[in-house]
Design a protein around this motif. Structure first.
Motif, PDB file in Angstrom:
ATOM      1  N   GLY A 236       9.654 -25.726 -10.461  1.00  0.00           N
ATOM      2  CA  GLY A 236      10.421 -26.192  -9.313  1.00  0.00           C
ATOM      3  C   GLY A 236      11.837 -26.397  -9.823  1.00  0.00           C
ATOM      4  O   GLY A 236      12.110 -27.368 -10.541  1.00  0.00           O
ATOM      5  N   HIS A 237      12.738 -25.471  -9.527  1.00  0.00           N
ATOM      6  CA  HIS A 237      14.083 -25.466 -10.100  1.00  0.00           C
ATOM      7  C   HIS A 237      14.885 -26.699  -9.685  1.00  0.00           C
ATOM      8  O   HIS A 237      14.589 -27.339  -8.674  1.00  0.00           O
ATOM      9  CB  HIS A 237      14.807 -24.184  -9.702  1.00  0.00           C
ATOM     10  N   TRP A 238      15.919 -26.987 -10.476  1.00  0.00           N
ATOM     11  CA  TRP A 238      16.765 -28.155 -10.212  1.00  0.00           C
ATOM     12  C   TRP A 238      17.266 -28.139  -8.779  1.00  0.00           C
ATOM     13  O   TRP A 238      17.776 -27.133  -8.288  1.00  0.00           O
ATOM     14  CB  TRP A 238      17.982 -28.170 -11.146  1.00  0.00           C
ATOM     15  N   HIS A 239      17.097 -29.280  -8.123  1.00  0.00           N
ATOM     16  CA  HIS A 239      17.607 -29.461  -6.772  1.00  0.00           C
ATOM     17  C   HIS A 239      17.819 -30.954  -6.534  1.00  0.00           C
ATOM     18  O   HIS A 239      17.293 -31.793  -7.257  1.00  0.00           O
ATOM     19  CB  HIS A 239      16.664 -28.866  -5.719  1.00  0.00           C
ATOM     20  N   ARG A 240      18.608 -31.255  -5.520  1.00  0.00           N
ATOM     21  CA  ARG A 240      18.920 -32.645  -5.172  1.00  0.00           C
ATOM     22  C   ARG A 240      18.776 -32.799  -3.671  1.00  0.00           C
ATOM     23  O   ARG A 240      19.277 -31.983  -2.895  1.00  0.00           O
ATOM     24  CB  ARG A 240      20.338 -32.985  -5.611  1.00  0.00           C
TER      25      ARG A 240
ATOM     26  N   VAL B  85       1.703 -32.090 -13.688  1.00  0.00           N
ATOM     27  CA  VAL B  85       3.010 -31.546 -13.334  1.00  0.00           C
ATOM     28  C   VAL B  85       4.069 -32.448 -13.966  1.00  0.00           C
ATOM     29  O   VAL B  85       4.056 -33.662 -13.779  1.00  0.00           O
ATOM     30  CB  VAL B  85       3.194 -31.475 -11.802  1.00  0.00           C
ATOM     31  N   HIS B  86       4.968 -31.834 -14.738  1.00  0.00           N
ATOM     32  CA  HIS B  86       6.023 -32.569 -15.439  1.00  0.00           C
ATOM     33  C   HIS B  86       7.286 -32.591 -14.585  1.00  0.00           C
ATOM     34  O   HIS B  86       7.676 -31.561 -14.028  1.00  0.00           O
ATOM     35  CB  HIS B  86       6.322 -31.910 -16.783  1.00  0.00           C
ATOM     36  N   TYR B  87       7.920 -33.761 -14.532  1.00  0.00           N
ATOM     37  CA  TYR B  87       9.151 -33.936 -13.762  1.00  0.00           C
ATOM     38  C   TYR B  87      10.287 -34.333 -14.688  1.00  0.00           C
ATOM     39  O   TYR B  87      10.105 -35.086 -15.645  1.00  0.00           O
ATOM     40  CB  TYR B  87       8.972 -35.030 -12.692  1.00  0.00           C
ATOM     41  N   TYR B  88      11.494 -33.848 -14.342  1.00  0.00           N
ATOM     42  CA  TYR B  88      12.726 -34.147 -15.049  1.00  0.00           C
ATOM     43  C   TYR B  88      13.719 -34.621 -13.993  1.00  0.00           C
ATOM     44  O   TYR B  88      13.945 -33.924 -12.996  1.00  0.00           O
ATOM     45  CB  TYR B  88      13.261 -32.900 -15.763  1.00  0.00           C
ATOM     46  N   LEU B  89      14.291 -35.794 -14.195  1.00  0.00           N
ATOM     47  CA  LEU B  89      15.206 -36.394 -13.231  1.00  0.00           C
ATOM     48  C   LEU B  89      16.539 -36.656 -13.903  1.00  0.00           C
ATOM     49  O   LEU B  89      16.596 -37.316 -14.952  1.00  0.00           O
ATOM     50  CB  LEU B  89      14.634 -37.712 -12.696  1.00  0.00           C
TER      51      LEU B  89
ATOM     52  N   HIS C 210       7.749 -28.807 -13.515  1.00  0.00           N
ATOM     53  CA  HIS C 210       7.268 -27.720 -14.360  1.00  0.00           C
ATOM     54  C   HIS C 210       5.773 -27.883 -14.588  1.00  0.00           C
ATOM     55  O   HIS C 210       5.286 -28.993 -14.794  1.00  0.00           O
ATOM     56  CB  HIS C 210       8.015 -27.771 -15.698  1.00  0.00           C
ATOM     57  N   LEU C 211       5.055 -26.774 -14.535  1.00  0.00           N
ATOM     58  CA  LEU C 211       3.635 -26.724 -14.861  1.00  0.00           C
ATOM     59  C   LEU C 211       3.524 -26.039 -16.218  1.00  0.00           C
ATOM     60  O   LEU C 211       3.555 -24.817 -16.306  1.00  0.00           O
ATOM     61  CB  LEU C 211       2.873 -25.935 -13.790  1.00  0.00           C
ATOM     62  N   PRO C 212       3.441 -26.806 -17.324  1.00  0.00           N
ATOM     63  CA  PRO C 212       3.459 -26.181 -18.649  1.00  0.00           C
ATOM     64  C   PRO C 212       2.149 -25.516 -19.039  1.00  0.00           C
ATOM     65  O   PRO C 212       2.131 -24.675 -19.932  1.00  0.00           O
ATOM     66  CB  PRO C 212       3.782 -27.336 -19.590  1.00  0.00           C
ATOM     67  N   ALA C 213       1.056 -25.891 -18.390  1.00  0.00           N
ATOM     68  CA  ALA C 213      -0.252 -25.315 -18.734  1.00  0.00           C
ATOM     69  C   ALA C 213      -1.146 -25.372 -17.494  1.00  0.00           C
ATOM     70  O   ALA C 213      -0.902 -26.156 -16.580  1.00  0.00           O
ATOM     71  CB  ALA C 213      -0.888 -26.104 -19.877  1.00  0.00           C
ATOM     72  N   GLY C 214      -2.161 -24.551 -17.486  1.00  0.00           N
ATOM     73  CA  GLY C 214      -3.112 -24.573 -16.379  1.00  0.00           C
ATOM     74  C   GLY C 214      -2.784 -23.550 -15.318  1.00  0.00           C
ATOM     75  O   GLY C 214      -1.696 -22.978 -15.279  1.00  0.00           O
TER      76      GLY C 214
ATOM     77  N   LYS D 149      19.086 -25.500 -18.662  1.00  0.00           N
ATOM     78  CA  LYS D 149      18.857 -24.064 -18.836  1.00  0.00           C
ATOM     79  C   LYS D 149      17.402 -23.688 -18.579  1.00  0.00           C
ATOM     80  O   LYS D 149      17.110 -22.622 -18.039  1.00  0.00           O
ATOM     81  CB  LYS D 149      19.286 -23.630 -20.234  1.00  0.00           C
ATOM     82  N   ALA D 150      16.480 -24.570 -18.946  1.00  0.00           N
ATOM     83  CA  ALA D 150      15.053 -24.270 -18.762  1.00  0.00           C
ATOM     84  C   ALA D 150      14.655 -24.203 -17.296  1.00  0.00           C
ATOM     85  O   ALA D 150      13.737 -23.457 -16.940  1.00  0.00           O
ATOM     86  CB  ALA D 150      14.205 -25.327 -19.478  1.00  0.00           C
ATOM     87  N   PHE D 151      15.336 -24.967 -16.430  1.00  0.00           N
ATOM     88  CA  PHE D 151      14.881 -25.081 -15.044  1.00  0.00           C
ATOM     89  C   PHE D 151      15.927 -24.695 -14.002  1.00  0.00           C
ATOM     90  O   PHE D 151      15.916 -25.197 -12.881  1.00  0.00           O
ATOM     91  CB  PHE D 151      14.352 -26.500 -14.793  1.00  0.00           C
ATOM     92  N   THR D 152      16.844 -23.800 -14.400  1.00  0.00           N
ATOM     93  CA  THR D 152      17.736 -23.159 -13.437  1.00  0.00           C
ATOM     94  C   THR D 152      17.500 -21.662 -13.543  1.00  0.00           C
ATOM     95  O   THR D 152      17.094 -21.156 -14.592  1.00  0.00           O
ATOM     96  CB  THR D 152      19.226 -23.463 -13.703  1.00  0.00           C
TER      97      THR D 152
END
Length: 166
Positions: A60-64, A79-83, A118-122, A160-163
């Motif tokens: 799920g790419h960076w968004h606001r 599911v991993h989240y980055y804020l 991000h879904l790193p596995a599964g 860079k990882a999520f754009t």
């Protein structure tokens, strides 16, 4: 009870591709209530969606968003989240079933905070989101890599990882 696979979930829930990545379907909007006034116009008091990340669409790419959003874990892999907060602070959280490992069943993200998932596995991770005031595409901005790097250079790896690379 058999565990569904991602194609069954997409079909059963009527999910479609989302502009941020993953798949979604709106599940609720209160048509029976008056809309609320916001600086951007009238909005539903709340909306909700199912949101699915899969191994073939894991980001799920960076968004606001302007509205506050509560995320609820349902099924599948964590599911991993980055804020990225306006003050530059990076916060991470994992939505998943393993509470003993620090995973959470619910995550609230205030309006104005950049987020990526991000879904790193599964094979898949299924969540729901409740948005108040209700979601409207006019209130959402997709993160542009160069703009985010200029604003938050200390978080270049996550940006860079999520754009999208365009």
């Amino acid at each position: 009870m058999a565990v569904p696979d991602k194609t069954e979930i997409i079909a059963t829930l009527g999910l479609e591709a989302h502009v941020e990545g993953g798949y979604f379907a709106r599940t609720f909007q209160p048509d029976h209530r008056p809309k609320v006034a916001t600086p951007a116009g009238e909005r539903y008091t709340m909306t909700s969606i199912h949101y699915l990340l899969t191994d073939d669409s894991p980001v799920g790419h960076w968004h606001r968003n302007q509205s506050d959003i509560v995320h609820f874990y349902h099924l599948g892999a964590p599911v991993h989240y980055y804020l990225l907060h306006p003050d530059g602070r990076l916060e991470t959280a994992v939505l998943g079933p393993d509470l003993a490992a620090g995973q959470r069943l619910q995550l609230t993200v205030r309006g104005g905070v950049w987020k990526a998932s991000h879904l790193p596995a599964g094979s898949y991770g299924l969540i729901s989101e409740a948005v108040a005031p209700g979601f409207d595409y006019a209130d959402m901005a997709l993160g542009e890599r160069d703009d985010l790097l200029a604003e938050f250079p200390e978080h270049a790896a996550e940006i860079k990882a999520f754009t999208r690379d365009h």
